[in-house]
Structures are given as structure tokens and as C-alpha cells.
Write a protein that holds these residues in place. Structure first.
Motif, PDB file in Angstrom:
ATOM      1  N   ALA A  51      12.874  16.629  32.861  1.00 43.28           N
ATOM      2  CA  ALA A  51      11.527  16.988  32.406  1.00 43.28           C
ATOM      3  C   ALA A  51      11.536  17.029  30.877  1.00 43.28           C
ATOM      4  O   ALA A  51      12.595  17.195  30.262  1.00 43.28           O
ATOM      5  CB  ALA A  51      11.134  18.353  32.971  1.00 43.28           C
ATOM      6  N   PRO A  52      10.383  16.886  30.236  1.00 43.41           N
ATOM      7  CA  PRO A  52      10.338  16.974  28.775  1.00 43.41           C
ATOM      8  C   PRO A  52      10.982  18.274  28.281  1.00 43.41           C
ATOM      9  O   PRO A  52      10.732  19.348  28.826  1.00 43.41           O
ATOM     10  CB  PRO A  52       8.837  16.948  28.464  1.00 43.41           C
ATOM     11  N   GLY A  53      11.861  18.152  27.274  1.00 45.55           N
ATOM     12  CA  GLY A  53      12.547  19.309  26.705  1.00 45.55           C
ATOM     13  C   GLY A  53      13.783  19.748  27.456  1.00 45.55           C
ATOM     14  O   GLY A  53      14.552  20.576  26.962  1.00 45.55           O
ATOM     15  N   GLU A  54      14.008  19.207  28.641  1.00 44.37           N
ATOM     16  CA  GLU A  54      15.148  19.639  29.458  1.00 44.37           C
ATOM     17  C   GLU A  54      16.461  19.112  28.887  1.00 44.37           C
ATOM     18  O   GLU A  54      16.533  18.014  28.350  1.00 44.37           O
ATOM     19  CB  GLU A  54      14.966  19.160  30.894  1.00 44.37           C
ATOM     20  N   LEU A  89      15.535   9.842  25.453  1.00 42.83           N
ATOM     21  CA  LEU A  89      16.621  10.809  25.567  1.00 42.83           C
ATOM     22  C   LEU A  89      17.443  10.822  24.288  1.00 42.83           C
ATOM     23  O   LEU A  89      17.678   9.775  23.681  1.00 42.83           O
ATOM     24  CB  LEU A  89      17.552  10.457  26.734  1.00 42.83           C
ATOM     25  N   GLU A  90      17.892  12.010  23.918  1.00 36.68           N
ATOM     26  CA  GLU A  90      18.852  12.163  22.831  1.00 36.68           C
ATOM     27  C   GLU A  90      20.199  12.442  23.484  1.00 36.68           C
ATOM     28  O   GLU A  90      20.350  13.440  24.186  1.00 36.68           O
ATOM     29  CB  GLU A  90      18.451  13.321  21.924  1.00 36.68           C
ATOM     30  N   ILE A  91      21.152  11.545  23.274  1.00 38.94           N
ATOM     31  CA  ILE A  91      22.473  11.655  23.880  1.00 38.94           C
ATOM     32  C   ILE A  91      23.474  11.984  22.783  1.00 38.94           C
ATOM     33  O   ILE A  91      23.507  11.316  21.740  1.00 38.94           O
ATOM     34  CB  ILE A  91      22.901  10.318  24.548  1.00 38.94           C
ATOM     35  N   ALA A 143      24.327  12.546  17.396  1.00 42.46           N
ATOM     36  CA  ALA A 143      23.361  12.255  18.469  1.00 42.46           C
ATOM     37  C   ALA A 143      22.790  10.852  18.306  1.00 42.46           C
ATOM     38  O   ALA A 143      22.646  10.351  17.198  1.00 42.46           O
ATOM     39  CB  ALA A 143      22.243  13.292  18.449  1.00 42.46           C
ATOM     40  N   ASN A 144      22.453  10.249  19.441  1.00 43.03           N
ATOM     41  CA  ASN A 144      21.883   8.901  19.490  1.00 43.03           C
ATOM     42  C   ASN A 144      20.616   8.973  20.346  1.00 43.03           C
ATOM     43  O   ASN A 144      20.641   9.541  21.435  1.00 43.03           O
ATOM     44  CB  ASN A 144      22.915   7.956  20.116  1.00 43.03           C
ATOM     45  N   MET A 194      26.334  15.310  26.257  1.00 45.90           N
ATOM     46  CA  MET A 194      25.207  16.128  26.678  1.00 45.90           C
ATOM     47  C   MET A 194      23.957  15.307  26.394  1.00 45.90           C
ATOM     48  O   MET A 194      24.016  14.321  25.662  1.00 45.90           O
ATOM     49  CB  MET A 194      25.171  17.465  25.941  1.00 45.90           C
ATOM     50  N   ALA A 195      22.836  15.693  26.985  1.00 49.76           N
ATOM     51  CA  ALA A 195      21.610  14.925  26.792  1.00 49.76           C
ATOM     52  C   ALA A 195      20.399  15.847  26.790  1.00 49.76           C
ATOM     53  O   ALA A 195      20.411  16.904  27.431  1.00 49.76           O
ATOM     54  CB  ALA A 195      21.470  13.882  27.906  1.00 49.76           C
ATOM     55  N   LYS A 196      19.356  15.416  26.069  1.00 53.66           N
ATOM     56  CA  LYS A 196      18.102  16.164  26.015  1.00 53.66           C
ATOM     57  C   LYS A 196      16.943  15.180  26.087  1.00 53.66           C
ATOM     58  O   LYS A 196      16.962  14.141  25.420  1.00 53.66           O
ATOM     59  CB  LYS A 196      18.009  16.967  24.719  1.00 53.66           C
ATOM     60  N   ASN A 197      15.937  15.517  26.886  1.00 54.48           N
ATOM     61  CA  ASN A 197      14.719  14.716  26.937  1.00 54.48           C
ATOM     62  C   ASN A 197      13.861  15.130  25.751  1.00 54.48           C
ATOM     63  O   ASN A 197      13.290  16.218  25.735  1.00 54.48           O
ATOM     64  CB  ASN A 197      13.976  14.943  28.251  1.00 54.48           C
ATOM     65  N   ILE A 198      13.759  14.241  24.759  1.00 52.75           N
ATOM     66  CA  ILE A 198      12.966  14.549  23.565  1.00 52.75           C
ATOM     67  C   ILE A 198      11.602  13.871  23.613  1.00 52.75           C
ATOM     68  O   ILE A 198      10.845  13.916  22.640  1.00 52.75           O
ATOM     69  CB  ILE A 198      13.720  14.180  22.272  1.00 52.75           C
ATOM     70  N   GLY A 199      11.280  13.267  24.752  1.00 53.46           N
ATOM     71  CA  GLY A 199       9.991  12.613  24.922  1.00 53.46           C
ATOM     72  C   GLY A 199       8.972  13.520  25.587  1.00 53.46           C
ATOM     73  O   GLY A 199       9.184  14.728  25.746  1.00 53.46           O
ATOM     74  N   THR A 200       7.862  12.915  25.997  1.00 55.62           N
ATOM     75  CA  THR A 200       6.760  13.670  26.592  1.00 55.62           C
ATOM     76  C   THR A 200       6.594  13.395  28.087  1.00 55.62           C
ATOM     77  O   THR A 200       5.673  13.916  28.701  1.00 55.62           O
ATOM     78  CB  THR A 200       5.435  13.324  25.877  1.00 55.62           C
ATOM     79  N   THR A 201       7.481  12.573  28.646  1.00 58.32           N
ATOM     80  CA  THR A 201       7.399  12.234  30.068  1.00 58.32           C
ATOM     81  C   THR A 201       8.700  12.591  30.776  1.00 58.32           C
ATOM     82  O   THR A 201       9.755  12.678  30.142  1.00 58.32           O
ATOM     83  CB  THR A 201       7.138  10.723  30.269  1.00 58.32           C
TER      84      THR A 201
END
Length: 110
Positions: free
Chosen positions: A37-40, A60-62, A69-70, A88-95
């Protein structure tokens, strides 16, 4: 400083919030259903060599261990091969990003 054990985690255990389901697990592969999810954030975890198939678009930011980070702009249908990694990864998008991750298991010695 974090211990090495913090980094060496099975994604299904370390990031249960995004690794939703094991779709297949045999002696050749493990196939995982992933939803961000966004922000997860998926906490530090490791994969053997693996293939990712994107079901949806997203961003995603990996962060691989020991590297900056990439950012990945993912499009539905993208397929990526990645060598073994701790990240580690983070959803930096809106979807919500939906992926299928196929981990390749080492060949069994005969």
C-alpha cells in the motif's frame, strides 16, 4: 549497529505486511504474492536469486544492504531478474503495488 541477523530474514516472516501469501513452494522455487500500500515498508529481508513480475504500476524505493536507495518506477507487466540480495523497500507512490516474486532455489546435489 544492527546485527547481521536482523538483515538475514525470510521476507514472509520479516515483512508479513507486504508478503501476503506463498502461492507455491517446492524444491525448485518459492512464489510469493506481494502487495505494498502507499507508504508501506517491507523491513530488512533477504532473497536468493529471484524474478519479479509487476501486476500493477507503482513506485518503490529499494535499499540494498550497504548501498544508497534506488527508486524503481514499475509498470504493470514489467519483469525483472535480481540476484540474491538483502534489502528493504518502501512504496513511495500513490498506488498499491502488486507483484509476484519467484525465488529460485539452488539446484539439489545428486
Amino acid at each position: 549497529m544492527l546485527s547481521t541477523n536482523v538483515y538475514a530474514q525470510d521476507p514472509v516472516k520479516a515483512a508479513q505486511n507486504v508478503y501476503k501469501k506463498v502461492l507455491l513452494d517446492n524444491d525448485q522455487v518459492r512464489v510469493l504474492q506481494v502487495e505494498f500500500a502507499p507508504g508501506e515498508i517491507a523491513a530488512w529481508h533477504q532473497h536468493p536469486n529471484h524474478v519479479i513480475y509487476a501486476l500493477t504500476d507503482g513506485k518503490l524505493e529499494i535499499t540494498d544492504k550497504g548501498k544508497p536507495a534506488n527508486v524503481l518506477d514499475i509498470k504493470a507487466g514489467d519483469t525483472m531478474y535480481l540476484p540474491a540480495v538483502t534489502h528493504m523497500a518502501k512504496n513511495i507512490g500513490t498506488t498499491t503495488v502488486k507483484l509476484v516474486v519467484t525465488e529460485l532455489k539452488p539446484a539439489m546435489k545428486k
